[in-house]
Design a protein around this motif. Sequence first.
Motif, PDB file in Angstrom:
ATOM      1  N   UNK A 226      -9.855  -5.374   1.456  1.00 12.89           N
ATOM      2  CA  UNK A 226      -9.755  -6.721   0.892  1.00 12.89           C
ATOM      3  C   UNK A 226      -8.949  -6.700  -0.415  1.00 12.89           C
ATOM      4  N   UNK A 227      -9.206  -5.713  -1.233  1.00 13.21           N
ATOM      5  CA  UNK A 227      -8.498  -5.628  -2.515  1.00 13.21           C
ATOM      6  C   UNK A 227      -7.021  -5.264  -2.307  1.00 13.21           C
ATOM      7  N   UNK A 228      -6.796  -4.212  -1.512  1.00 11.07           N
ATOM      8  CA  UNK A 228      -5.429  -3.692  -1.383  1.00 11.07           C
ATOM      9  C   UNK A 228      -4.514  -4.694  -0.664  1.00 11.07           C
ATOM     10  N   UNK A 229      -5.013  -5.243   0.455  1.00 10.37           N
ATOM     11  CA  UNK A 229      -4.152  -6.162   1.221  1.00 10.37           C
ATOM     12  C   UNK A 229      -3.842  -7.425   0.414  1.00 10.37           C
ATOM     13  N   UNK A 230      -4.866  -7.965  -0.238  1.00 11.40           N
ATOM     14  CA  UNK A 230      -4.635  -9.174  -1.053  1.00 11.40           C
ATOM     15  C   UNK A 230      -3.642  -8.877  -2.169  1.00 11.40           C
ATOM     16  N   UNK A 231      -3.779  -7.709  -2.770  1.00 10.19           N
ATOM     17  CA  UNK A 231      -2.870  -7.326  -3.859  1.00 10.19           C
ATOM     18  C   UNK A 231      -1.414  -7.287  -3.372  1.00 10.19           C
ATOM     19  N   UNK A 232      -1.184  -6.642  -2.240  1.00 10.17           N
ATOM     20  CA  UNK A 232       0.194  -6.559  -1.726  1.00 10.17           C
ATOM     21  C   UNK A 232       0.736  -7.937  -1.348  1.00 10.17           C
ATOM     22  N   UNK A 233      -0.144  -8.786  -0.786  1.00 14.10           N
ATOM     23  CA  UNK A 233       0.315 -10.140  -0.411  1.00 14.10           C
ATOM     24  C   UNK A 233       0.693 -10.959  -1.639  1.00 14.10           C
ATOM     25  N   UNK A 234      -0.153 -10.862  -2.666  1.00 14.08           N
ATOM     26  CA  UNK A 234       0.087 -11.691  -3.852  1.00 14.08           C
ATOM     27  C   UNK A 234       1.181 -11.133  -4.755  1.00 14.08           C
ATOM     28  N   UNK A 235       1.347  -9.828  -4.753  1.00 13.69           N
ATOM     29  CA  UNK A 235       2.293  -9.201  -5.690  1.00 13.69           C
ATOM     30  C   UNK A 235       3.244  -8.251  -4.953  1.00 13.69           C
ATOM     31  N   UNK A 236       4.155  -8.823  -4.146  1.00 16.99           N
ATOM     32  CA  UNK A 236       5.065  -7.943  -3.383  1.00 16.99           C
ATOM     33  C   UNK A 236       5.947  -7.074  -4.279  1.00 16.99           C
ATOM     34  N   UNK A 237       6.147  -7.476  -5.527  1.00 14.42           N
ATOM     35  CA  UNK A 237       6.953  -6.639  -6.441  1.00 14.42           C
ATOM     36  C   UNK A 237       6.296  -5.256  -6.629  1.00 14.42           C
ATOM     37  N   UNK A 238       4.985  -5.209  -6.422  1.00 17.87           N
ATOM     38  CA  UNK A 238       4.258  -3.951  -6.592  1.00 17.87           C
ATOM     39  C   UNK A 238       3.961  -3.248  -5.263  1.00 17.87           C
ATOM     40  N   UNK A 239       4.780  -3.555  -4.258  1.00 15.22           N
ATOM     41  CA  UNK A 239       4.473  -2.940  -2.953  1.00 15.22           C
ATOM     42  C   UNK A 239       4.665  -1.417  -2.960  1.00 15.22           C
ATOM     43  N   UNK A 240       5.314  -0.901  -3.988  1.00 19.56           N
ATOM     44  CA  UNK A 240       5.497   0.562  -4.067  1.00 19.56           C
ATOM     45  C   UNK A 240       4.255   1.270  -4.615  1.00 19.56           C
ATOM     46  N   UNK A 241       3.315   0.508  -5.139  1.00 19.90           N
ATOM     47  CA  UNK A 241       2.128   1.134  -5.753  1.00 19.90           C
ATOM     48  C   UNK A 241       1.285   1.832  -4.673  1.00 19.90           C
ATOM     49  N   UNK A 242       0.902   3.053  -4.968  1.00 21.41           N
ATOM     50  CA  UNK A 242       0.090   3.818  -4.005  1.00 21.41           C
ATOM     51  C   UNK A 242      -1.388   3.772  -4.395  1.00 21.41           C
ATOM     52  N   UNK A 243      -2.235   3.497  -3.413  1.00 19.25           N
ATOM     53  CA  UNK A 243      -3.682   3.496  -3.628  1.00 19.25           C
ATOM     54  C   UNK A 243      -4.266   4.794  -3.076  1.00 19.25           C
TER      55      UNK A 243
END
Lengths: 393, 260
Positions: A226-243
């Motif tokens: 829930x956290x990771x997917x929402x984060x990528x959807x809302x902030x595509x500029x940070x799609x390179x961030x690794x969890x």
Amino acid sequence: MSDIKDLKAIERIEESISNLKNNNFNIYFFVVDSRNVPNSSLAFIYELAKTLQDKKYNVTMLYQLQGEYTEAELYKKKKKGRQIDPSKLFIGVGDWLGQEYAKIPHMNISHAQWKVSPSDILFIPEAFSSLMFQTYQYKAPCRRVVLLQNFSYVTDFIPFGIEWKNYGIYDVVATTKQQETLIKSVFPYMRSKILSPVIPSIFRKPIEPKKLTVNLITSDQRIANRIVKTFYWKYPIYKFISFVDLRNRSREEYAEKLREGAITVWVDNDTPFGHSALEAIACDNILIGKVPEMVPEWMTNEDGTLNDCGVWTYDINMIPDLLANVIGAWMQDNIPSQLTDAMTDANTKYTTEKWEENVESVISSIIDEQIKSFESIKSSIQKNITNENEGVE
Amino acid sequence: MKDIAVIIPVHELKDDTEKELLIRAINNVKACQKYYEHNLTTYIVTPLDLGVDKSYDCKVLINDGATDFCSQINFAAKNVTEDYFSILEFDDEYNEKWFSMVNKYFYTNEDVSLFLPINVQIISKDGYRQFANETPWALEFSQELGYIDFKCLANYYGFNITGGVFNRNDFNRIGGLKSSIQIAFNYEFLLRLTNKKLKVFVVPKEGYKHIIDRDNSLTDICSDKYTQEEVDKWYALAQKEYAYDEDRNITIYTETDNKE
């Protein structure tokens, strides 16, 4: 006849006192098999056992496993290439907590004859009301002390209408003031001590600069998704961030990931202490946390407000937004000093030095109380003998 | 890392706006100095005497040779005295903490030949922000998180080297930048560097800011000048030329050239 019996009793009591004074007694901890699944409650128990062992106390871990293979049975099965039933093996904590903890002597009390003496001490985790009952039923003569880490476990298994005094339990070691208050609110007769947990030195500020990875410590996979997917959807500029999901890793690997990463997201509603969050802070991670149901004491100021050692929220839906803000600030080296100063403060609360001091103090006070209790029994027996000899009724 | 030469290549100053931008760039380096414990020295490399050295506390390297971007940088890299240098395009700016941030990563990565920042690219018209150089921080992009290696360059060429901190000795040893590769010179340089097993690390910090759509900016000129076919061919050429240290002045031919 009565005199002889009493004198023998006095002799036994004196022997017990002498055993306690000369460190000739055993400290037992009852544990369950973690089966290699990391667990902070169990880690606390093993940490305590290991510290006492290092202080030259005789420590043994007790567990119950019906039908456990003997070494000979296991050897035979392996030699003949027969299938091994994993449910008949005690796996222990070696793989996740480390071999130095696994090497503490263990005893299966379902198999072995467990002999306990009055000078021994048995620590029982709060959830094990069945063991409290068994040791009461079979009149185990040792001092029984409950280790209370999470009050909600107390209510999980204890039958309705029963409380600890029905099992002859009057001693508790709680990990926080909150836990102590809670237990005393229901069982006011308990003698209590507080032993705050330790954040072991494996959780430390790294020498290397941080990697831009976000560690995830969540109670289940759904929350992480829930956290990771929402984060990528809302902030595509940070799609390179690794969890990096930290669940089910060995302690060494877990600590290594914490030391490497820059930011940790922590969601654990039911935790009474929040070890993982403190471990992340100790590894210099900026912590974004959902405030648990029971707010751990290190998270609050004296006035009860939340302190600044983490970025806190009560709403899990806010986490992606907070994470984006923290990543942005971290990438620009703009993390507020208010936060980093509070992190430094938090790191001073549960150090190894304080832990060792507290462990010594708690165990010494249990021993002293036991000696005093024996001396009091001895003196009342002696009084009886004197009265009988003098013909006092 | 110690002292760093900051090279600002200036081909010409067309108007007062560009002069103001240059002054702003020089001041930007001064602002960076506040956070950096070693010396930052600004060098303007230019074919002209711009008259800014004494009044703006910077050094000027007069370049009598070719004045394209790559030649200017190569000239400066041979003439500065510091062991490390960085390139600042005068219409861009550093994050003031960039050099102090890269310094933290230097001490555990002393064998790195080029430290790149994560570049923030801004479209001034609408304020849209995007990153460049960030992809090595995505899991499994390269063999080691944060590093650009030869293998990952086979499929990705969108890196910028401006703002990066170069080991000057390594830069000169492998031949510097190749002017003839035109739009793909960044890419060719990274291929050449990594092919020689030299390390390129992206510091996970916003170190450099670039306005994409400023008139007359290098990016602006490039985007107008080249067709997609030309872009593709320059990158294809880079993939062949990285094996050579010297600039062989190879050129490309397009369908349009053939028709002519």
